[in-house]
Scaffold this motif. Sequence first.
Motif, PDB file in Angstrom:
ATOM      1  N   ALA A   1      -8.727   0.537  -8.150  1.00 33.49           N
ATOM      2  CA  ALA A   1      -7.816   1.585  -7.690  1.00 33.49           C
ATOM      3  C   ALA A   1      -6.967   1.084  -6.523  1.00 33.49           C
ATOM      4  CB  ALA A   1      -8.605   2.827  -7.283  1.00 33.49           C
ATOM      5  N   ARG A   2      -7.599   0.403  -5.569  1.00 28.38           N
ATOM      6  CA  ARG A   2      -6.840  -0.121  -4.438  1.00 28.38           C
ATOM      7  C   ARG A   2      -5.842  -1.190  -4.899  1.00 28.38           C
ATOM      8  NH1 ARG A   2      -7.949  -0.456   1.232  1.00 28.38           N
ATOM      9  NH2 ARG A   2     -10.072   0.336   0.923  1.00 28.38           N
ATOM     10  N   THR A   3      -6.262  -2.046  -5.838  1.00 29.46           N
ATOM     11  CA  THR A   3      -5.372  -3.084  -6.361  1.00 29.46           C
ATOM     12  C   THR A   3      -4.135  -2.475  -7.004  1.00 29.46           C
ATOM     13  OG1 THR A   3      -7.192  -4.634  -6.734  1.00 29.46           O
ATOM     14  CG2 THR A   3      -5.191  -4.980  -8.024  1.00 29.46           C
ATOM     15  N   VAL A   4      -4.333  -1.427  -7.796  1.00 29.97           N
ATOM     16  CA  VAL A   4      -3.212  -0.786  -8.480  1.00 29.97           C
ATOM     17  C   VAL A   4      -2.254  -0.143  -7.481  1.00 29.97           C
ATOM     18  CG1 VAL A   4      -2.598   1.164  -9.964  1.00 29.97           C
ATOM     19  CG2 VAL A   4      -4.368  -0.428 -10.678  1.00 29.97           C
ATOM     20  N   LEU A   5      -2.782   0.566  -6.497  1.00 28.28           N
ATOM     21  CA  LEU A   5      -1.915   1.216  -5.514  1.00 28.28           C
ATOM     22  C   LEU A   5      -1.134   0.182  -4.703  1.00 28.28           C
ATOM     23  CD1 LEU A   5      -4.179   4.130  -4.218  1.00 28.28           C
ATOM     24  CD2 LEU A   5      -2.441   4.174  -6.023  1.00 28.28           C
ATOM     25  N   THR A   6      -1.784  -0.913  -4.349  1.00 31.09           N
ATOM     26  CA  THR A   6      -1.094  -1.974  -3.619  1.00 31.09           C
ATOM     27  C   THR A   6       0.012  -2.582  -4.470  1.00 31.09           C
ATOM     28  OG1 THR A   6      -3.093  -2.505  -2.366  1.00 31.09           O
ATOM     29  CG2 THR A   6      -1.385  -4.188  -2.440  1.00 31.09           C
ATOM     30  N   ALA A   7      -0.268  -2.808  -5.760  1.00 32.34           N
ATOM     31  CA  ALA A   7       0.742  -3.366  -6.657  1.00 32.34           C
ATOM     32  C   ALA A   7       1.939  -2.427  -6.787  1.00 32.34           C
ATOM     33  CB  ALA A   7       0.131  -3.654  -8.024  1.00 32.34           C
ATOM     34  N   CYS A   8       1.683  -1.124  -6.876  1.00 29.89           N
ATOM     35  CA  CYS A   8       2.776  -0.158  -6.965  1.00 29.89           C
ATOM     36  C   CYS A   8       3.606  -0.157  -5.686  1.00 29.89           C
ATOM     37  CB  CYS A   8       2.221   1.236  -7.243  1.00 29.89           C
ATOM     38  SG  CYS A   8       1.543   1.466  -8.907  1.00 29.89           S
ATOM     39  N   ARG A   9       2.929  -0.183  -4.541  1.00 26.27           N
ATOM     40  CA  ARG A   9       3.646  -0.215  -3.260  1.00 26.27           C
ATOM     41  C   ARG A   9       4.559  -1.430  -3.170  1.00 26.27           C
ATOM     42  NH1 ARG A   9      -0.117  -1.985   1.283  1.00 26.27           N
ATOM     43  NH2 ARG A   9       0.423  -3.970   0.286  1.00 26.27           N
ATOM     44  N   ASP A  10       4.010  -2.603  -3.454  1.00 19.82           N
ATOM     45  CA  ASP A  10       4.792  -3.833  -3.336  1.00 19.82           C
ATOM     46  C   ASP A  10       5.863  -3.929  -4.408  1.00 19.82           C
ATOM     47  OD1 ASP A  10       3.248  -4.462  -1.164  1.00 19.82           O
ATOM     48  OD2 ASP A  10       1.957  -5.880  -2.221  1.00 19.82           O
ATOM     49  N   ALA A  11       5.615  -3.329  -5.585  1.00 18.96           N
ATOM     50  CA  ALA A  11       6.656  -3.294  -6.619  1.00 18.96           C
ATOM     51  C   ALA A  11       7.843  -2.463  -6.160  1.00 18.96           C
ATOM     52  CB  ALA A  11       6.093  -2.724  -7.915  1.00 18.96           C
ATOM     53  N   GLY A  12       7.568  -1.332  -5.522  1.00 21.26           N
ATOM     54  CA  GLY A  12       8.657  -0.509  -4.979  1.00 21.26           C
ATOM     55  C   GLY A  12       9.480  -1.270  -3.965  1.00 21.26           C
ATOM     56  N   ARG A  13       8.814  -2.049  -3.112  1.00 20.75           N
ATOM     57  CA  ARG A  13       9.534  -2.859  -2.119  1.00 20.75           C
ATOM     58  C   ARG A  13      10.396  -3.914  -2.791  1.00 20.75           C
ATOM     59  NH1 ARG A  13       4.464  -3.853   2.094  1.00 20.75           N
ATOM     60  NH2 ARG A  13       4.466  -1.749   3.035  1.00 20.75           N
ATOM     61  N   ARG A  14       9.863  -4.543  -3.829  1.00 17.42           N
ATOM     62  CA  ARG A  14      10.645  -5.537  -4.554  1.00 17.42           C
ATOM     63  C   ARG A  14      11.922  -4.925  -5.122  1.00 17.42           C
ATOM     64  NH1 ARG A  14       8.262 -10.279  -6.814  1.00 17.42           N
ATOM     65  NH2 ARG A  14       6.146 -10.671  -6.079  1.00 17.42           N
ATOM     66  N   LEU A  15      11.771  -3.750  -5.717  1.00 14.98           N
ATOM     67  CA  LEU A  15      12.929  -3.107  -6.333  1.00 14.98           C
ATOM     68  C   LEU A  15      13.963  -2.682  -5.285  1.00 14.98           C
ATOM     69  CD1 LEU A  15      10.975  -0.957  -8.932  1.00 14.98           C
ATOM     70  CD2 LEU A  15      12.337  -3.003  -9.404  1.00 14.98           C
ATOM     71  N   ALA A  16      13.487  -2.310  -4.103  1.00 12.94           N
ATOM     72  CA  ALA A  16      14.407  -1.897  -3.043  1.00 12.94           C
ATOM     73  C   ALA A  16      15.166  -3.086  -2.453  1.00 12.94           C
ATOM     74  CB  ALA A  16      13.643  -1.179  -1.935  1.00 12.94           C
ATOM     75  N   GLU A  17      14.592  -4.284  -2.540  1.00 10.67           N
ATOM     76  CA  GLU A  17      15.205  -5.471  -1.952  1.00 10.67           C
ATOM     77  C   GLU A  17      16.216  -6.128  -2.864  1.00 10.67           C
ATOM     78  OE1 GLU A  17      11.778  -7.777  -1.062  1.00 10.67           O
ATOM     79  OE2 GLU A  17      11.239  -6.612   0.731  1.00 10.67           O
ATOM     80  N   GLU A  18      16.315  -5.676  -4.100  1.00  7.88           N
ATOM     81  CA  GLU A  18      17.234  -6.320  -5.055  1.00  7.88           C
ATOM     82  C   GLU A  18      18.660  -5.853  -4.855  1.00  7.88           C
ATOM     83  OE1 GLU A  18      15.589  -5.470  -8.869  1.00  7.88           O
ATOM     84  OE2 GLU A  18      13.965  -6.918  -8.653  1.00  7.88           O
TER      85      GLU A  18
END
Length: 349
Positions: free
Chosen positions: A332-349
């Motif tokens: 559960a923690r791994t998935v939430l962390t992946a979602c958080r960092d994915a959002g950051r990646r998308l915002a930086e593009e």
Amino acid sequence: MTDQQQVPDQLAESTAATGPAWPWPAGAASGIGSMPGTDIAEAQRIVLGELPVPHLPELPGRGPGADLVGRSAGLLVELPVELYAARWRIAGRPGRDLRQALDLLERDLDQMTEQAGEFTGTFKVQATGPLTLAANVELPVGGWMLRDPGAVRELTESLAEGLRGYVAQVRRRLPRATVLLQLDEPALPAVLAGRIPTESGLGAYRPVESGTATGLLRTVVSAVDAPVVLHCCARDVPLELVRSTGAVAVALDLALVDRLDPVGEAIDAGLGLFAGAASTLPPPAGRGPSSAQVADRVRQLWDRLGFPRARLAEQVVVTPACGLAGATDEYARTVLTACRDAGRRLAEE
């Protein structure tokens, strides 16, 4: 067109004219609701630590009253509920089962207040919508409430009043936050299609007409003083219906999206998307998803729809595919962390 129907379009126009107008930050991620385990303090710490848009965790592992149906049925006004043969039904008067559901929720709200009382961003709470409740709460005489249109209307009005008070209470406890309400409607497509089985299992209840369903959902959406996200982790989510309820966003499991045109039309009309892009259960072998994999999944959908990348990080919130109650704590923690960092990646593009 009603004022409620215009909300998503107005948000889209405002976004185009003046910049982001969504009730969440660009590059946001959130959870759907449920978490594994029984420790609400730890679950709230994880959610607050990992997510830009945290939520009040739901822990169904604690038993009746913490489950999807019981938790929300406890919010009904002047419609007390009780457990009978492991199913929730309308009761003659408040009893032990209702007290347990309310006690669990109060405990969760106290933890939320303690840990997030000074939180200044967007904070999400969840509740079951009226159609899914009607398909999972029994009448006193037996049979799901769905069998009686009058009972469904009464349930909807009771839920609307209860959620109005619930959102107001959360806002008092988190005075610096923007409160977002998620309505969970996993049974919505089945209700519309007449696929809810009767108690005997030998038949099914009549389908609820689309206009009736829209009106019921709009009753709840218009009652609460907060933006509403409608969540449905099923196939064939009726996106045009969702738009007409006044919800600002829809939450979908991307793995269950079979047709792109309705999704594209909803997004183009200004509906936000909570994109369920990370599996809620670990693969048989291997690690959980990486942030790059989650971001790619969202990006690929967006590109197939043909929208400019500049809109993606503003209009989309990255989430797990559904709740995480069946996952391990670590996953559960791994998935939430992946979602958080994915959002950051998308915002930086």
